[in-house]
Scaffold this active site. Structure first.
Site, short mmCIF file in Angstrom:
data_model
loop_
_atom_site.label_atom_id
_atom_site.label_comp_id
_atom_site.label_asym_id
_atom_site.label_seq_id
_atom_site.Cartn_x
_atom_site.Cartn_y
_atom_site.Cartn_z
N PHE C 121 0.87 -1.18 0.00
CA PHE C 121 0.00 0.00 0.00
C PHE C 121 0.91 1.23 0.00
O PHE C 121 2.12 1.13 0.23
CB PHE C 121 -0.88 -0.01 1.26
CG PHE C 121 -2.35 -0.21 0.98
CD1 PHE C 121 -2.80 -1.24 0.17
CD2 PHE C 121 -3.30 0.63 1.56
CE1 PHE C 121 -4.15 -1.42 -0.07
CE2 PHE C 121 -4.65 0.45 1.33
CZ PHE C 121 -5.09 -0.56 0.51
N ASP C 224 -22.07 12.70 13.41
CA ASP C 224 -23.00 12.90 14.52
C ASP C 224 -22.28 13.03 15.86
O ASP C 224 -22.65 13.87 16.69
CB ASP C 224 -24.00 11.74 14.57
CG ASP C 224 -24.85 11.68 13.30
OD1 ASP C 224 -25.11 12.74 12.72
OD2 ASP C 224 -25.23 10.57 12.89
N GLN C 243 -8.61 13.91 4.34
CA GLN C 243 -7.92 13.18 3.27
C GLN C 243 -8.79 13.11 2.02
O GLN C 243 -9.95 12.73 2.09
CB GLN C 243 -7.60 11.76 3.73
CG GLN C 243 -6.93 10.93 2.67
CD GLN C 243 -6.29 9.70 3.26
OE1 GLN C 243 -6.94 8.69 3.49
NE2 GLN C 243 -5.00 9.78 3.53
N HIS C 245 -9.01 11.02 -1.20
CA HIS C 245 -8.48 9.77 -1.75
C HIS C 245 -8.23 9.96 -3.23
O HIS C 245 -9.08 10.48 -3.95
CB HIS C 245 -9.49 8.64 -1.53
CG HIS C 245 -8.89 7.27 -1.71
ND1 HIS C 245 -8.52 6.79 -2.94
CD2 HIS C 245 -8.57 6.31 -0.82
CE1 HIS C 245 -8.01 5.58 -2.80
NE2 HIS C 245 -8.03 5.25 -1.51
N LEU C 255 -15.41 4.67 -4.02
CA LEU C 255 -13.99 4.44 -3.80
C LEU C 255 -13.44 3.31 -4.67
O LEU C 255 -14.08 2.29 -4.87
CB LEU C 255 -13.77 4.06 -2.32
CG LEU C 255 -12.37 3.64 -1.91
CD1 LEU C 255 -11.41 4.80 -1.98
CD2 LEU C 255 -12.40 3.07 -0.49
N GLU C 258 -6.78 1.73 -2.95
CA GLU C 258 -5.35 1.93 -3.19
C GLU C 258 -4.69 0.58 -3.52
O GLU C 258 -3.64 0.52 -4.14
CB GLU C 258 -4.73 2.52 -1.92
CG GLU C 258 -3.30 2.93 -2.02
CD GLU C 258 -2.93 3.79 -0.80
OE1 GLU C 258 -3.60 4.81 -0.56
OE2 GLU C 258 -1.99 3.42 -0.09
N ARG C 289 -1.12 9.39 0.18
CA ARG C 289 -2.33 9.76 -0.54
C ARG C 289 -2.41 11.25 -0.83
O ARG C 289 -2.89 11.66 -1.88
CB ARG C 289 -3.55 9.33 0.27
CG ARG C 289 -3.78 7.86 0.21
CD ARG C 289 -5.01 7.46 1.00
NE ARG C 289 -5.20 6.02 0.88
CZ ARG C 289 -6.09 5.33 1.56
NH1 ARG C 289 -6.88 5.94 2.43
NH2 ARG C 289 -6.20 4.02 1.41
N HIS C 356 -12.42 11.62 1.59
CA HIS C 356 -12.43 10.22 2.00
C HIS C 356 -12.38 10.02 3.51
O HIS C 356 -13.04 9.15 4.05
CB HIS C 356 -11.21 9.53 1.37
CG HIS C 356 -11.11 8.07 1.65
ND1 HIS C 356 -12.11 7.18 1.32
CD2 HIS C 356 -10.12 7.33 2.22
CE1 HIS C 356 -11.74 5.95 1.67
NE2 HIS C 356 -10.55 6.01 2.24
N ARG C 401 -3.49 10.24 6.68
CA ARG C 401 -3.53 8.84 7.08
C ARG C 401 -2.96 7.95 5.98
O ARG C 401 -3.20 8.19 4.80
CB ARG C 401 -4.98 8.42 7.37
CG ARG C 401 -5.14 6.96 7.65
CD ARG C 401 -6.54 6.61 8.08
NE ARG C 401 -7.54 6.71 7.03
CZ ARG C 401 -7.71 5.80 6.06
NH1 ARG C 401 -6.91 4.75 5.97
NH2 ARG C 401 -8.66 5.95 5.17
#
Lengths: 236, 115, 590
Positions: C121, C224, C243, C245, C255, C258, C289, C356, C401
């Protein structure tokens, strides 16, 4: 034509003594929208319209519904796939009690899922790392674990309509076989023992509506056949 | 676990197996009778009687009758449990079916071995 | 208010996604009286959409893999504002949490030796960035989130967890001392409003990607928990860090994992050029990312975008072959056909950076305890309030992230929160009961909607909010535009305060839920906007044209947004891991 004629099942327990079909005109601007998009446009006309939705990409299983007579997920069903003669008829999943509009009470469906002990049972002590599983053994879970519990299959199954309390239904049986087929599960005998009665598995009559409607392309009928084979092998 | 005392074998597996085994017997029997009739276009009573006078034919026929009885009971029991939701009417209809099947079976045996 | 029915629990977990259910599992095993309160049936939670995998140094693909390398990648990926004690905890505890999932039955894909399959990744390295690309993301094909969420739900069933499914948490209830002692919640099916009393309230409510017009997030991701905490006056950390994506399907926003690039796919511009080679010569398409998303936007802005409007790029997978696509990426093939009308076996997928993940959230320690600041700027624990998962900012993700770290975050910190709460309950917890007026305060918002007589409609206001966020707080940001966005949001807040709920019925009233969600979107959007305007540098996902460089002198800090004053403060980043040397900030290249 960019105006779609939608006829939708309406029922609000607080105001309606009986359910009825309501007509909507929805302007799609000629786009091939998903049925869920159409529902959102309708909700802007009438905010009281109730339906479930979450991921809007076909993996959460919230928006199972009956579209022009066939069960499926609203979010991944394009109009071009279901609309005939510019008309779309939307109803809740058949066979379950309606709470409001397209929202059904899934209690019976979940109860049958819970009944098959949908979790890995392994009496051996846990190793320090993962339990090993060969790719071939893992392959046996393909086509089983992907179920999203949308209930499209079970609510399309006449056997489930007639005996929802006793027949596990295609979704539950697919999951039952998912654990029977798992090389890491050691409770095969007790799982099979709980299924050998005349209803739980054997009420399946091979109608295969479940296979026809599964939005994930899974095959519960084949899984049920495999369970039968296992029961037979176990008992003879 | 779902229990049921009125099913044929009390177990879905045995019912299912019997349903399929009896279906095979009935298919073979039907095939035999149809073939026999086709191969004997000028069939008379004596030939027909002669066929049923043979022990193997009587056993084969008896097997078919028993299969038919089991097959019918399992099938109709399923239909009644699907469609008849009131206990009284379901038990009533089931009783009637089982009596009818019993009568037909005994009668069939009588016809087969009686004369 | 005394006519409200009340329910009492030792712990209430709000949210039935991966983090909530992992925490619940821990508490259910402990025998404490706990419940999971979720606005959707738990397997409909957004965790189900996670595809690529869960990143963790289980040393399967590489027997020499080391969690410290994973920690290094995480800290670097977060552009050095990840708390190093938290990253240390996550990466070192991770293998335990992943093996537990496997023991619970999660159907991981496998290597030939029977161990869990791991794929490469973005942002992964061996030997602290010196040993080349690592393959550290444990996967169940490209449906890891689905497999994980179902496994957790199944094991909660096994352990008899109490579920309040299709219940909606409206607001937190605080007592006179400011401790959180429960919440107001609504049973969606009947419309009944209930006072839920609890010694521990866990916000596991996930993200809020729906503040943007284009997002990979589920329709339910409306922040929420963040909204509830902000209204209760608690600060939020790093809310400017969102982020984008790199690969959301153009037009639909869904999505594309990755993992596609991990398996060998790559991005091309309209000339068919593999442009990431220019921006990240070493990691190429597997850079962080934020780096990939920015590079894509640069390509598009410089006129090398694809399609009629030149407003997207292509993800090329056709060279991977049917075996990889069928075995490792079957879900992607399905999604591409449905939403892009493209079969990735023969054509590239049109993709565009899409909102994302929310790196920010409720600041917590590694035990999930929510943190606020006292008058001297020192950390103080909020009694009774916990957070885990995307709603929390522990912070392990810092300013960006890494792929596969979100699922690890869920299970590690869900588990940690559960264990800590069990211990705290065993030691005894005793807070002052909420008074009638405390409950009335928490009921105010619900009552406002129920009494609304006339005003603007919820869907229209939501669209406006999403457009503002999309236009002013996207991949690239700039002072003037953000100021405009903040002003627009201010004006929008007033209008939302007067918006109208036409349908006041009780049974499964989704319009009421959407109205309540709109308030939360507003809270999250405003926190994001004000924090983004305040951070005058570019770091991780926060890129500004007017401040293009990272500024470690002034901004090697968490931002802390205080909702009552609408002020942004700073909080120190932790640089003191317990068992490894501190990773000092370095220039971040891939």
């Amino acid at each position: 034509m960019s105006t779609l004629q939608v006829s939708i099942y309406r029922y609000n327990p607080e105001t309606d003594s009986a359910p009825y079909m309501q007509e909507f005109q929805v302007d799609t601007h000629g786009r091939d929208l998903m049925v869920l998009d159409v529902l959102h446009l309708m909700k802007e006309q009438d905010s009281g319209l109730a339906f479930r939705r979450s991921c809007r990409e076909g993996v959460c299983g919230s928006d199972g519904m009956n579209m022009n007579g066939k069960n499926g997920l609203g979010c991944i069903t394009p109009l071009s796939e279901v609309v005939k003669g510019n008309k779309l008829v939307l109803r809740p999943l058949p066979g379950l009690p309606v709470i409001r509009d397209l929202v059904v009470d899934m209690g019976l469906f979940y109860k049958q899922y819970e009944r098959i002990q949908p979790y890995l049972l392994n009496s051996d002590p846990e190793p320090a790392i993962e339990r090993l599983q060969s790719p071939e053994d893992r392959d046996k879970l393909d086509g089983l674990y992907e179920c999203i519990l949308c209930a499209c299959c079970s609510t399309a199954c006449p056997s489930f309509w007639w005996n929802p309390e006793k027949f596990v239904g295609p979704a539950g049986l697919l999951q039952s076989y998912r654990f029977l087929a798992d090389s890491r599960d050691t409770a095969t005998a007790e799982r099979l023992a709980a299924l050998e009665d005349p209803f739980s598995v054997f009420r399946c009559r091979g109608i295969m509506n479940c296979v026809a409607v599964c939005p994930k392309g899974l095959n519960p009928t084949r899984a049920i056949g495999k369970i039968r084979e296992m029961l037979l092998a176990d008992a003879t | 676990m779902v229990t049921n005392i009125t099913s044929f074998g009390r177990s879905g597996l045995s019912d299912w197996l019997i349903q399929r085994a009896s279906a095979i017997v009935l298919a073979l029997y039907t095939f035999f009778i149809v073939a026999y009739l086709l191969l004997n276009p000028n069939l008379d009573y004596m030939t027909w009687h002669g066929l049923f006078a043979q022990t193997w034919m009587r056993i084969f026929s008896l097997l078919a009758f028993v299969s038919l009885a089991a097959h019918a009971w399992i099938g109709l029991w399923t239909v009644t449990t699907d469609y008849l939701k009131g206990t009284a009417i379901r038990v009533g209809v089931q009783t009637f079916i089982i009596l009818a099947i019993f009568v037909f079976l005994v009668w069939g045996i009588q016809v087969l071995w009686g004369a | 208010m005394s006519n409200l029915r009340s329910l009492s629990f030792d712990a209430i977990i709000i949210g039935g996604g991966g983090a909530g259910m992992r925490a619940a599992l821990e508490l259910a095993k402990s025998g404490k009286k706990t419940a999971v309160l979720s606005k959707v049936f738990p397997t409909r939670s957004h965790t189900v959409s996670a595809q690529g995998g869960i990143t963790c140094a289980i040393a399967s693909s590489d027997p020499d893999d080391d969690w410290r390398w994973h920690m290094y990648d995480t800290v670097k990926g977060g552009d050095y504002i990840a708390d190093q004690d938290a990253a240390e905890y996550m990466c070192s505890e991770g293998p335990k949490a992943v093996f537990e999932l496997e023991h619970m039955g999660l159907p991981f894909s496998r290597f030939d030796n029977g161990r869990i399959y791991q794929r490469p990744f973005g942002g992964q390295s061996k030997n602290f960035g010196e040993g080349g690309q690592a393959a550290r993301t444990c996967a169940a094909a490209d449906r890891t989130g689905h497999a994980l969420l179902h496994t957790l739900y199944q094991n909660n069933l096994k352990n008899n967890t109490t579920f309040l499914n299709e219940w909606y948490a409206v607001d937190l209830v605080k007592n006179a001392n400011g401790d959180v002692v429960g919440c107001i919640a609504m049973d969606i099916e009947t419309g009944e409003v209930v006072h839920v009393k609890s010694k521990a309230t866990v916000l596991a409510t996930g993200g809020a990607g729906r503040i943007y017009a284009s997002t990979t997030n589920a329709l339910i991701n409306t922040g929420d928990g963040i909204g509830m905490a902000l209204r209760a006056g608690f600060p939020m950390q790093d809310m400017e860090m969102w982020q984008f994506h790199p690969t959301g399907i153009y037009g639909a926003g869904t999505l594309v994992t990755e993992g596609c690039r991990g398996e060998g796919g790559y991005l091309i511009n309209k000339d068919g050029e593999r442009f990431m080679e220019r921006y990240a010569p070493n990691a190429k398409d597997l850079a962080g990312r934020d780096v990939v998303a920015r590079s894509m936007v640069m390509e598009i802005l410089e006129g090398r975008g694809c399609g009629e409007h030149g407003d997207h790029v292509f993800l090329k997978l056709d060279h991977l072959g049917d075996d990889v696509l069928g075995k490792r990426l079957p879900g992607i093939v399905e999604l591409s056909k449905t939403f892009a009308h493209v079969d990735p076996a023969s054509e590239p997928i049109p993709v565009v950076p899409t909102c994302h993940y929310m790196m920010g959230g409720i600041p917590t320690n590694v035990h999930g305890q929510a943190i606020m600041q006292d008058g001297d700027g020192k950390d103080r624990i909020v009694n009774g309030l916990f957070a885990c998962g995307e709603a929390a900012c522990v912070s392990v993700h810092g300013a960006n992230r890494l792929g596969g770290n979100s699922l690890l975050d869920l299970v590690v910190f869900g588990r940690a929160a559960g264990m800590f709460i069990e211990g705290a309950l065993n030691e005894g917890v005793d807070y002052l009961d909420a008074s009638e007026s405390d409950i009335a305060t928490a009921m105010k918002r619900m009552s406002r909607w129920n009494e609304s007589g006339d005003g603007e409609s919820v869907p229209a206001l939501k669209r406006e909010l999403q457009a503002i966020m999309q236009n002013s707080f996207g991949v690239f940001r700039e002072e003037e535009n953000m100021q405009k966005g903040v002003r627009q949001l201010e004006e929008l807040r007033a209008r939302i305060g007067n918006a109208y709920l036409p349908d006041k019925s009780n049974a499964f009233n989704t319009a009421r839920v959407e109205a309540l969600e709109l308030d939360n979107l507003m809270e999250v959007a405003e926190a994001t906007a004000i924090a983004a305007l305040d951070r005058k540098e570019s770091r991780g996902a926060h890129s500004r044209y007017d401040y293009p460089d990272r500024d470690d002198v002034n901004w090697l800090k968490h931002s802390l947004y205080f909702p009552l004053e609408k002020r942004v403060g700073k909080r120190d980043v932790n640089f003191a891991p317990k068992t490894v040397d501190t990773f000092e900030p370095k220039i971040r290249t891939y």
